[in-house]
Structures are given as structure tokens and as C-alpha cells.
Enzyme design. Structure first.
Site, PDB file in Angstrom:
ATOM      1  N   HIS A   1      28.944  26.267 -63.099  1.00 36.53           N
ATOM      2  CA  HIS A   1      29.732  25.807 -61.845  1.00 36.53           C
ATOM      3  C   HIS A   1      28.702  24.034 -61.668  1.00 36.53           C
ATOM      4  CE1 HIS A   1      26.196  25.943 -59.435  1.00 36.53           C
ATOM      5  NE2 HIS A   1      25.894  27.313 -59.588  1.00 36.53           N
TER       6      HIS A   1
ATOM      7  N   HIS B   1      25.224  23.924 -62.145  1.00 32.79           N
ATOM      8  CA  HIS B   1      25.314  23.810 -63.462  1.00 32.79           C
ATOM      9  C   HIS B   1      25.077  22.368 -63.723  1.00 32.79           C
ATOM     10  CE1 HIS B   1      26.305  27.852 -62.778  1.00 32.79           C
ATOM     11  NE2 HIS B   1      24.900  28.676 -63.318  1.00 32.79           N
TER      12      HIS B   1
ATOM     13  N   CYS C   1      13.920  41.278 -58.235  1.00 36.34           N
ATOM     14  CA  CYS C   1      15.371  40.850 -57.601  1.00 36.34           C
ATOM     15  C   CYS C   1      15.790  40.244 -59.498  1.00 36.34           C
ATOM     16  CB  CYS C   1      15.298  38.427 -57.568  1.00 36.34           C
ATOM     17  SG  CYS C   1      17.211  38.453 -57.278  1.00 36.34           S
TER      18      CYS C   1
ATOM     19  N   CYS D   1      17.229  36.457 -59.971  1.00 39.76           N
ATOM     20  CA  CYS D   1      16.697  35.538 -60.039  1.00 39.76           C
ATOM     21  C   CYS D   1      16.044  36.057 -61.337  1.00 39.76           C
ATOM     22  CB  CYS D   1      15.243  35.635 -58.824  1.00 39.76           C
ATOM     23  SG  CYS D   1      16.150  34.634 -58.141  1.00 39.76           S
TER      24      CYS D   1
ATOM     25  N   CYS E   1      15.951  39.079 -51.240  1.00 38.52           N
ATOM     26  CA  CYS E   1      14.883  37.263 -51.847  1.00 38.52           C
ATOM     27  C   CYS E   1      15.762  36.494 -51.586  1.00 38.52           C
ATOM     28  CB  CYS E   1      15.946  37.703 -53.170  1.00 38.52           C
ATOM     29  SG  CYS E   1      15.954  36.168 -53.819  1.00 38.52           S
TER      30      CYS E   1
ATOM     31  N   HIS F   1      18.790  34.622 -53.009  1.00 41.43           N
ATOM     32  CA  HIS F   1      19.984  35.358 -53.422  1.00 41.43           C
ATOM     33  C   HIS F   1      20.516  36.544 -52.085  1.00 41.43           C
ATOM     34  CE1 HIS F   1      19.487  34.775 -57.431  1.00 41.43           C
ATOM     35  NE2 HIS F   1      20.481  34.662 -57.719  1.00 41.43           N
TER      36      HIS F   1
ATOM     37  N   LYS G   1      22.289  26.880 -51.130  1.00 39.94           N
ATOM     38  CA  LYS G   1      22.333  26.420 -52.450  1.00 39.94           C
ATOM     39  C   LYS G   1      23.921  27.231 -53.271  1.00 39.94           C
ATOM     40  CE  LYS G   1      20.230  27.868 -56.893  1.00 39.94           C
ATOM     41  NZ  LYS G   1      20.530  29.172 -58.227  1.00 39.94           N
TER      42      LYS G   1
ATOM     43  N   LYS H   1      27.546  31.033 -57.556  1.00 41.50           N
ATOM     44  CA  LYS H   1      28.566  31.860 -57.656  1.00 41.50           C
ATOM     45  C   LYS H   1      28.857  33.229 -57.155  1.00 41.50           C
ATOM     46  CE  LYS H   1      31.651  30.363 -60.797  1.00 41.50           C
ATOM     47  NZ  LYS H   1      32.041  30.364 -61.470  1.00 41.50           N
TER      48      LYS H   1
HETATM   49  N1  MSP Z   1      18.331  31.210 -67.374  1.00 39.05           N
HETATM   50  C1  MSP Z   1      17.912  30.839 -65.539  1.00 39.05           C
HETATM   51  C2  MSP Z   1      17.328  29.419 -66.641  1.00 39.05           C
HETATM   52  C3  MSP Z   1      15.916  29.475 -67.741  1.00 39.05           C
HETATM   53  S1  MSP Z   1      14.987  28.010 -68.544  1.00 39.05           S
HETATM   54  C4  MSP Z   1      14.493  28.254 -69.469  1.00 39.05           C
HETATM   55  C5  MSP Z   1      18.242  30.363 -65.113  1.00 39.05           C
HETATM   56  N2  MSP Z   1      19.321  29.956 -64.663  1.00 39.05           N
HETATM   57  S2  MSP Z   1      20.962  29.680 -64.030  1.00 39.05           S
HETATM   58  O1  MSP Z   1      21.970  29.866 -64.951  1.00 39.05           O
HETATM   59  O2  MSP Z   1      20.901  30.564 -63.223  1.00 39.05           O
HETATM   60  O3  MSP Z   1      20.153  28.179 -63.878  1.00 39.05           O
HETATM   61  C6  MSP Z   1      20.081  27.144 -64.264  1.00 39.05           C
HETATM   62  C7  MSP Z   1      19.769  25.577 -63.386  1.00 39.05           C
HETATM   63  O4  MSP Z   1      20.863  25.946 -63.239  1.00 39.05           O
HETATM   64  C8  MSP Z   1      18.569  26.109 -63.095  1.00 39.05           C
HETATM   65  O5  MSP Z   1      17.725  24.706 -62.639  1.00 39.05           O
HETATM   66  C9  MSP Z   1      19.235  25.501 -60.998  1.00 39.05           C
HETATM   67  O6  MSP Z   1      18.439  25.522 -60.219  1.00 39.05           O
HETATM   68  C10 MSP Z   1      20.960  25.292 -61.027  1.00 39.05           C
HETATM   69  N3  MSP Z   1      21.470  25.661 -60.143  1.00 39.05           N
HETATM   70  C11 MSP Z   1      22.410  26.471 -59.829  1.00 39.05           C
HETATM   71  N4  MSP Z   1      22.685  26.485 -58.862  1.00 39.05           N
HETATM   72  C12 MSP Z   1      22.481  25.094 -57.864  1.00 39.05           C
HETATM   73  C13 MSP Z   1      23.136  24.634 -57.345  1.00 39.05           C
HETATM   74  N5  MSP Z   1      23.570  24.645 -56.679  1.00 39.05           N
HETATM   75  N6  MSP Z   1      22.525  22.978 -57.065  1.00 39.05           N
HETATM   76  C14 MSP Z   1      22.193  22.647 -58.338  1.00 39.05           C
HETATM   77  N7  MSP Z   1      21.074  23.527 -59.462  1.00 39.05           N
HETATM   78  C15 MSP Z   1      21.638  24.375 -58.970  1.00 39.05           C
HETATM   79  O7  MSP Z   1      17.524  29.901 -64.074  1.00 39.05           O
END
Ligand code: MSP
Length: 514
Positions: free
Chosen positions: A19, A22, A128, A131, A145, A148, A301, A304
Site C-alpha cells: 500500500h 510501503h 503480537c 508486529c 497491541c 494493531h 496508521k 491493510k
Molecule cells: N518485515 C518488517 C520489516 C523487517 S526489516 C528487517 C515489517 N514489514 S511491514 O511490511 O509491516 O512494514 C514495512 C515498512 O512499511 C515499515 O517501515 C513500516 O513503517 C512501513 N509502513 C507500513 N505502513 C505504513 C504507513 N501507513 N505509513 C508509513 N509507513 C508505513 O515491518
């Protein structure tokens, strides 16, 4: 051997498609690495996917698919295509299910075991799965959490533990003596406060499921997903490989990481656990961890799991890829949270991209077609514009290398506005009524074309496709490919060759449909 500028994004869980949260991190990484390449530095840009652990396993099971098949499908059909669509120029894409990663994680873990940093113990407490994190009771809000907003699960397992607590003091010393290592300041303060509160040893294996990397000396346990995932940054560039071989050379050239880009929710993993793992292995520590804020929906935040995720294509299909890349870095100070709004994006698209930037390009090239037969006139210069450009390049560079994307973009936009002002003041269209003033028109249009050359190069890291189009319009290709142009040469005035063909082309930012 000069060290490369090595930048990483987090590796993303493949429980779902990307999304815009990311995409925010990955685009920021792409812009920053393109900027560093334009500074003439060697760059290594890594992204990838985090595929082990319960979160991914449960999603695969819920879809009645084997976890590896699920990951393969998501990576090939969702993650890689989205990065391609957003024009992300990563040098490597690591997947934690790749053999190169698995063998190097096992070797690293065995090394920590052999040097006495790992012991067997019992973990009992909240976890969690969203997370993939062991929580403290004090982290929870009404048993949920806080990220979440879901109940945590209570675990009770015999696991392998990493002596994380031994590193609390060395880490505190590091952040106190080296503020650069964790940014922005609010993030560093949070990490310091956390470390001051005391750190417990960390369970680094799980025994209740098998979707993970087997612990080398205990086949009943798999490596805790974060311990596995964090190592990607080092395994991808050849951690633990023979230092004389090709991979060893790669490691020497890239390590340590220059910047880890992370969202603020995963800061502790990167600023506490990860450097402690490296300290235990006696490896140099990353130079900087930068925690950016969240994209919010309804004040929370975007995610999904809360059904608030917006796919990048929902936005790019309307505004285009470059406007997407521009908007988030321009609108939200990097490090703060920000809300996405269609209205704000449409307003900025129209006023900044279409009017200030796009119109300047079409006006100037249309006038060169009209008054100069589509051919660039003789060289000329304008002291004020030149000086403005020198200052712009300096300001933009200072800002980008500090990851202050907003200031960097604003300073380039200020130059764009100045050039618009220059055209408005000089009024070449009025001069055109008097044939004796053709030389003045030529001067104005050469200076404007030179300004567009600078804008194309300066905006290239942020909006590569638009800059390529503009480069084509002003005949920049006679100077070489735009990707090869260097930031430090931009301000040298008079590079475009008189006589080069200039053409108006299509609007850089077409008018939005309602
Ligand atoms: N798999 C772990 C990271 C492992 S790194 C060794 C993870 N994955 S994640 O897919 O959940 O998130 C990845 C990144 O996307 C994180 O930096 C997270 O902060 C970012 N984001 C997820 N949702 C977000 C927003 N709504 N806004 C900005 N960044 C966001 O965590």
C-alpha cells in the site's frame, strides 16, 4: 576502494500487496539513492521481502496455499511489479527464503552461539503476530497491541535467547556520542529512553511452527523472524563470505550500511536489536538509521489489516507516477506523520506541478519553436538567475543528504518560480512585436532553456520520467543521458549547445480530469 553509499528499505511482509505506506519508504529510498548517484557516488540500493514467521504463514494457510507458493506469488505478482511501476531502481531484491540468505543467517547464528551470546531459556509473555514482536505488559493498551489494536497472544516456549541486555550500555554510549546514528532527534530520544529503561535478553527462536530458518544446532526450532529479517541487510551483500572472493569484496565495498530507512514503528528493532547483533559479531555498525513517520488515515496508521490501505495504483492511475513520487516527499516533512488527502494532492498537482513546472516547460519550448524556429539560440547569461541556481544546488544538496526531502524539493521549486518570474518580467512575447529586439528574445529564451536543463537534472531523482521528457524537449540528449548528469556540474551555465533542436512535446503534467 571507495565505499559505496549503501541504502536499505525495510523488507516487507508478504502477507499482502503493497500500500502507499510501503511505497512511501521505497520511493524515499529511490529518490535518495538517485540523488547520491547524481553526486557521482557509487551506490547500492537494497529492498526485498520478509517471508518467514507466523504472520505470513497464517495468511498462506488462510488462503489454502503452501507458504513458499504464497510468497512466490505475492513477490512476483504484487511487490516487484509495484516497484517497477513506481520506477524504483533498486540494485538488488532480497527474499528471506533465498538460499543465499538462509545459509548466511545460519552461519551468523552459529558464530554467536560459539562465542557465548546465545543460551537456552523459557519465554513467557505477550506476543503480537501483526508486529511479530514480543511485547512488554507496559506496551499494551487494554491487553491490545497499540499498533494493531488487537489482542496479543500469550506465549510460553522454551527458546534460544540472545544476550541483548549486555549491549544496552554500549548502545546508550553510541547514541549519546554519535547523534547522527539515529535520526530524527525525536527517534533518537525514544531509543535512548527505551535503553535507559533497561533491556531484557531476546528470545530468538520459535518452536510452535516450522515456517522459518532452522536453528543450526536445534532442528526443532526456527529462527525468530526479526532476527532472520534484520540480517538481510548483511546477507544480501555477502556477510561471512570469504573476504578474498567476489562476495567478500562486495561486502568490503558496501559495509557498513550508510542509511537504513525505516518507519517509526520498527525503530527499536533497527536501533537496538540490530546493532546489538552486529556488536556481538564484532561487525561495524550502520552509519545511520532514519525513522520516518506514518501515512495516516482518520488519524491512524494506514494499514491493510485495518482495511485503510490505499494501493499506489489508485493514485498513480489518476495523477501519474511522478506526481506520486513528488507529492509525499513534498507534502510531509520526512520524520513526521502526515495524512493523505485527494484534495491536497490535486491542489499541489495543479499549482506546483502543472502550473509552476509544467507550464514553464511548455511556454519556453513553445516560444523557442515560435520565435527561433525550434532551434536553440546563441549562448547568453543572466547573473541573477545564475546566482540563484548556484544557491539552489547547494541548498538542495544540503537538504537531500540530510533526508530533508521537503526542503530539497522546495528549493528546486523556488528556482522554478524564479524562472517563471524572469519570463513574466522580460515578456519576450511583447518584444516579439518589434523585430529589432530579436536578440533580446534569443537571450531570454536561451537563459530559460538553460534553467530548464538545470530543473530537469535537479528533479530527475524525484521525477525521472518527467525529467527525461523535458530533457528530450530541450535537446539535452546532445549532452548525454540525463541519468549521467551530475549535481555538482548543474550550475555551470551555458551547457546547452546553440543550434540544438527544441520541441514542445506533450504537457509534462496534463490537466486533471474531474
Ligand atoms: N518485515 C518488517 C520489516 C523487517 S526489516 C528487517 C515489517 N514489514 S511491514 O511490511 O509491516 O512494514 C514495512 C515498512 O512499511 C515499515 O517501515 C513500516 O513503517 C512501513 N509502513 C507500513 N505502513 C505504513 C504507513 N501507513 N505509513 C508509513 N509507513 C508505513 O515491518
Amino acid at each position: 576502494m571507495a565505499k559505496a553509499f549503501y541504502l536499505t528499505t525495510p523488507i516487507y511482509y508478504v502477507n499482502d500487496a503493497p500500500h502507499i505506506g510501503h511505497a512511501y519508504t521505497t520511493v524515499a529510498g529511490d529518490v535518495l539513492t538517485r540523488w547520491h548517484r547524481a553526486r557521482g557516488e557509487e551506490v547500492w540500493f537494497l529492498t526485498g521481502t520478509d517471508e518467514h514467521g507466523e504472520k505470513v504463514l497464517r495468511t498462506a494457510e488462510a488462503n489454502n496455499v503452501a507458504p513458499q507458493d504464497w510468497c512466490d506469488r505475492l513477490v512476483e505478482e504484487a511487490w516487484k511489479p509495484v516497484w517497477k511501476d513506481l520506477n524504483i531502481a533498486n540494485d538488488d531484491f532480497i527474499r528471506t527464503t533465498q538460499p543465499r540468505h538462509i545459509v548466511r543467517v545460519q552461519k551468523f547464528l552459529q558464530g554467536l552461539m560459539d562465542s557465548g551470546f546465545i543460551y537456552e531459556g523459557k519465554y513467557e509473555g505477550p506476543y503480537c503476530v501483526g508486529c511479530e514482536e514480543f511485547k512488554l505488559e507496559s506496551d499494551l493498551i487494554d491487553g491490545n497491541c497499540p499498533i494493531h489494536s488487537k489482542p496479543v497472544e500469550n506465549l510460553s516456549e522454551t527458546n534460544w535467547f540472545f544476550k541483548l541486555s549486555e549491549f544496552a550500555q554500549p548502545l546508550l554510549d553510541r547514541y549519546r556520542n554519535n547523534p547522527e546514528a539515529c535520526q530524527p532527534e525525536s527517534a533518537r530520544n525514544e531509543v535512548v529512553a527505551f535503553l535507559e529503561g533497561g533491556v531484557q535478553d531476546l528470545s530468538i527462536s520459535r518452536s510452535s511452527f516450522s515456517w522459518g530458518i532452522p536453528v543450526p544446532w536445534d532442528q526443532d526450532q526456527v529462527v525468530y523472524v526479526w532476527f532472520d529479517a534484520l540480517l538481510n541487510y548483511a546477507t544480501a551483500v555477502g556477510l561471512g563470505e570469504d573476504s578474498d572472493g567476489e562476495l567478500g569484496e562486495k561486502f568490503k565495498k558496501t559495509w557498513p550500511v550508510s542509511v537504513h530507512l525505516v518507519g517509526k514503528d520498527i525503530l527499536r528493532f533497527h536501533a537496538v536489536i540490530w546493532p546489538a547483533m552486529l556488536m556481538a559479531a564484532k561487525l561495524p555498525l550502520p552509519e545511520r538509521v532514519f525513522a520516518h513517520g506514518w501515512l495516516l488515515v482518520g488519524g491512524e496508521k494506514m494499514s491493510k489489516s485495518k482495511l485503510t490501505g490505499i494501493a499506489p495504483a489508485d493514485i498513480t492511475s489518476h495523477f501519474g507516477v511522478d506526481a506520486f513520487r513528488y507529492y509525499f516527499l513534498r507534502a510531509i516533512p520526512f520524520g513526521s506523520d502526515g495524512s493523505f488527502s485527494w484534495e491536497d494532492m490535486a491542489a499541489r498537482y495543479t499549482s506546483e506541478l502543472a502550473n509552476d513546472f509544467g507550464n514553464l516547460a511548455s511556454r519556453a519550448t513553445a516560444m523557442i519553436e515560435k520565435y527561433c524556429d525550434g532551434v536553440l539560440p546563441e549562448r547568453s547569461s543572466d547573473q541573477e538567475l545564475e546566482k540563484f541556481l548556484v544557491d539552489t544546488c547547494r541548498k538542495a544538496d544540503d537538504a537531500f543528504i540530510k533526508l530533508d526531502f521537503q526542503t530539497g524539493i522546495n528549493s528546486i521549486m523556488e528556482f522554478c518560480k524564479r524562472v517563471n518570474g524572469y519570463l513574466t518580467e522580460k515578456e519576450p512575447w511583447s518584444l516579439a512585436k518589434d523585430p529589432s529586439r530579436k536578440k533580446e528574445i534569443d537571450e531570454i529564451l536561451y537563459n530559460t532553456a538553460e534553467s530548464l536543463r538545470a530543473l530537469a537534472i535537479l528533479f530527475y531523482p524525484v521525477m525521472p520520467t518527467t525529467s527525461e521528457k523535458l530533457w528530450e524537449m530541450i535537446g539535452g540528449n546532445s549532452l548525454g543521458d540525463i541519468s549521467q548528469m551530475k549535481i555538482f556540474d548543474v550550475a555551470q551555465w551555458g551547457q546547452l549547445e546553440p543550434g540544438t533542436k527544441v520541441s514542445k512535446g506533450d504537457a509534462l503534467f496534463p490537466r486533471l480530469e474531474d
